[in-house]
Design an enzyme around this catalytic site. Structure first.
Site, short mmCIF file in Angstrom:
data_model
loop_
_atom_site.label_atom_id
_atom_site.label_comp_id
_atom_site.label_asym_id
_atom_site.label_seq_id
_atom_site.Cartn_x
_atom_site.Cartn_y
_atom_site.Cartn_z
N SER A 153 0.86 -1.18 0.00
CA SER A 153 0.00 0.00 0.00
C SER A 153 0.90 1.23 0.00
CB SER A 153 -0.89 -0.04 1.25
OG SER A 153 -1.70 1.12 1.32
N LYS A 179 -0.96 -0.89 -4.49
CA LYS A 179 -2.20 -0.17 -4.14
C LYS A 179 -1.84 1.28 -3.86
CE LYS A 179 -4.82 -0.07 0.20
NZ LYS A 179 -5.53 -0.92 1.19
N LYS A 181 -3.03 4.98 -2.49
CA LYS A 181 -4.01 5.75 -1.74
C LYS A 181 -4.40 6.95 -2.60
CE LYS A 181 -4.17 3.54 2.24
NZ LYS A 181 -5.43 3.00 2.77
N ASP A 207 -7.23 2.97 -3.19
CA ASP A 207 -8.00 3.00 -1.93
C ASP A 207 -8.28 4.45 -1.56
OD1 ASP A 207 -9.11 2.65 0.56
OD2 ASP A 207 -7.38 1.63 1.45
N GLU A 232 -11.21 0.71 -3.69
CA GLU A 232 -11.56 0.36 -2.31
C GLU A 232 -12.21 1.55 -1.62
OE1 GLU A 232 -8.05 -1.12 -0.43
OE2 GLU A 232 -8.90 -1.09 1.59
N ASP A 257 -14.09 -1.83 2.45
CA ASP A 257 -13.21 -2.03 3.60
C ASP A 257 -13.97 -1.55 4.84
OD1 ASP A 257 -11.26 -1.84 5.60
OD2 ASP A 257 -9.84 -0.64 4.45
N LYS A 281 -10.33 -7.56 7.09
CA LYS A 281 -9.40 -7.17 8.15
C LYS A 281 -9.97 -7.73 9.45
CE LYS A 281 -7.74 -2.76 6.33
NZ LYS A 281 -7.98 -1.29 6.39
N GLY A 309 -4.55 -4.64 5.67
CA GLY A 309 -3.50 -4.45 6.67
C GLY A 309 -3.74 -3.20 7.48
C1 NPQ Z 1 -6.61 0.63 4.62
N1 NPQ Z 1 -4.32 0.19 5.52
O1 NPQ Z 1 -6.61 -0.34 3.89
C2 NPQ Z 1 -5.59 0.79 5.74
C3 NPQ Z 1 -5.59 2.15 6.29
C4 NPQ Z 1 -4.66 2.40 7.42
C5 NPQ Z 1 -2.24 -0.63 4.62
O2 NPQ Z 1 -3.59 0.87 3.48
C6 NPQ Z 1 -1.28 4.41 10.47
C7 NPQ Z 1 -1.46 5.28 9.44
C8 NPQ Z 1 -1.97 3.24 10.48
C9 NPQ Z 1 -2.35 5.00 8.43
C10 NPQ Z 1 -3.59 1.76 9.47
C11 NPQ Z 1 -3.45 0.21 4.48
C12 NPQ Z 1 -2.87 2.94 9.47
C13 NPQ Z 1 -3.07 3.83 8.44
C14 NPQ Z 1 -4.46 1.53 8.43
C15 NPQ Z 1 -3.95 3.54 7.42
O3 NPQ Z 1 -7.50 1.44 4.50
MG MG Z 2 -8.66 0.41 2.96
#
Ligand code: NPQ
Ligand code: MG
Length: 388
Positions: A153, A179, A181, A207, A232, A257, A281, A309
């Site tokens: 990610s 992936k 953001k 995402d 996502e 999600d 998750k 994650g």
């Molecule tokens: C998601 N995780 O899928 C989450 C969002 C997420 C790996 O993209 C600290 C800072 C912790 C940002 C835990 C991924 C976090 C964070 C999860 C973002 O949406």
């Molecule tokens: Mg997500």
């Protein structure tokens, strides 16, 4: 055949004797920016559960709470999770005559919400129980795969050039799926540039962490040009109907999600046409047992799933790798190497990636061994709660 977590070989009835709550601070190797903010460190709550049986036998296990420092990804946050554990969840578990992973959620059902807090407790009990049985989580799940493909990610960057440099680094590391953001103002241009960089064959997905509105369908349809695996959680977590409408408007598959808080909500979202792919998750849905139920129902309905994650330590990362070895996990998950986020992990056997794959752990328990010295080094607080 679907996965089952119902069989167990232990004959002893375990009681919850004591629980240690421990907070650790871990800096991130690079800031991680999402549509809900930028983070430079994680403040993580760990749970150590000590179980005792009638003959005085003892076993201990660890769980990890995935709640963030602030209620910005979901309503839970780490101080709140710790409070609800101490004042509302632990008293109910200490009351139980027979504690095992499967009895945790029913015992806590009278408390509404707080899935991440509940999930951390179930996880610690599950680890303790598996260690007592000398059995791995992967074995309990009936996971057949020995390795799983690893995705990464990638956060929002301050320029497209910076993003491309980061993505190239992850491609060089061997990650098999990227992936990105996204948020309004950081979507079409970075996605087009990354698709150009990695070529048409490398799987790519995005995402939004709820950053768009129902009226953004026309804009998001422009993403259809880039052959994305999925988008996502574009809309608010409550907006199942909005996601169903968007799914009819754009070709890129909608993956949920934040919206998926239980097996029941997942089933409804699928029925409504809002969930073409599911991000599972365990913390978000109250634990690994509910996560398996979501896997099973998605598999029955032909909905592809992948493991999300939460920037877990080696504890959560090991358990996620075992879960993602179930057959319905047909897409690469966000289970990247520990070094993607942390310079040092609290386990002696951190998750690594080889040829784009993560090895499914097979040691007794969830599949990790703690590095006690480093764990102590990064601990910011501990407290012990003793049952009756
Ligand atoms: C998601 N995780 O899928 C989450 C969002 C997420 C790996 O993209 C600290 C800072 C912790 C940002 C835990 C991924 C976090 C964070 C999860 C973002 O949406
Ligand atoms: Mg997500």
């Amino acid at each position: 055949m679907t996965a089952t977590t119902g069989d167990r070989s232990s004959t002893s009835a375990w009681r919850l004797d004591r629980v240690e709550l421990r907070r650790i601070g871990l800096p991130l190797v690079v800031p991680f920016r999402t549509s809900f903010g930028s983070q430079t460190a994680r403040d993580i709550l760990l749970v150590r559960a000590e179980l005792v049986d009638g003959a005085g036998g003892r076993t201990e296990g660890w769980g990890e709470c995935v709640a963030l420092g602030e209620p910005s990804y979901s309503p839970e946050y780490v101080d709140g999770a710790q409070h609800v554990i101490v004042h509302h969840l632990l008293p109910r578990l200490f009351d139980l005559a027979h504690v095992e992973a499967a009895t945790v959620a029913p015992a806590l059902a009278a408390v509404h919400g707080h899935p991440m807090a509940k999930g951390a407790l179930e996880m610690a009990v599950l680890d303790a129980q598996l260690r007592a049985e000398d059995r791995s989580f992967a074995d309990l799940l009936g996971a057949t795969r020995e390795t799983i493909p690893s995705g990464v990610s990638v956060g929002i960057h301050s320029s497209v050039d910076e993003l491309l440099a980061a993505v190239q680094g992850y491609v060089d590391d061997g990650y098999v799926r990227i992936k990105l953001k996204i948020e309004p103002g950081w979507d079409i241009e970075p996605v087009a540039a990354v698709r150009q960089l990695i070529g048409p064959e490398t799987p790519l997905q995005v995402d939004a962490n709820t950053a768009y509105r129902r009226t953004d369908g026309e804009h998001l349809r422009r993403l259809d040009d880039f052959d994305l695996l999925l988008i996502e959680q574009p809309l608010a977590e409550e907006d199942i109907v909005g996601h169903a409408r968007l799914a009819a408007e754009i070709e890129t598959p909608i993956c949920l999600d934040e919206s998926l808080v239980s097996a029941a909500t997942t089933a409804d979202a699928i029925d409504l046409g809002a969930c073409e792919i599911a991000n599972i998750k365990p913390g978000r849905v109250g634990g690994y047992l509910e996560a398996v139920r979501i896997h099973d129902l998605c598999r029955e309905r032909g909905i592809p799933v992948w493991c999300g994650g939460m920037l877990e330590t080696g504890i959560g990362r090991a358990a996620n790798a075992a879960l993602a070895a179930l057959p319905g996990f047909t897409l690469p998950g966000d289970i990247s190497a520990s070094t993607r986020f942390y310079a040092q992990d609290i386990v002696v056997d951190p998750i690594t990636i080889t040829d784009g794959q993560v090895t499914v752990p097979r040691s007794p328990g969830l599949g990790f061994e703690l590095d006690r010295a480093f764990l102590d080094d990064c601990t910011t607080h501990t407290e012990l709660h003793i049952g009756r």
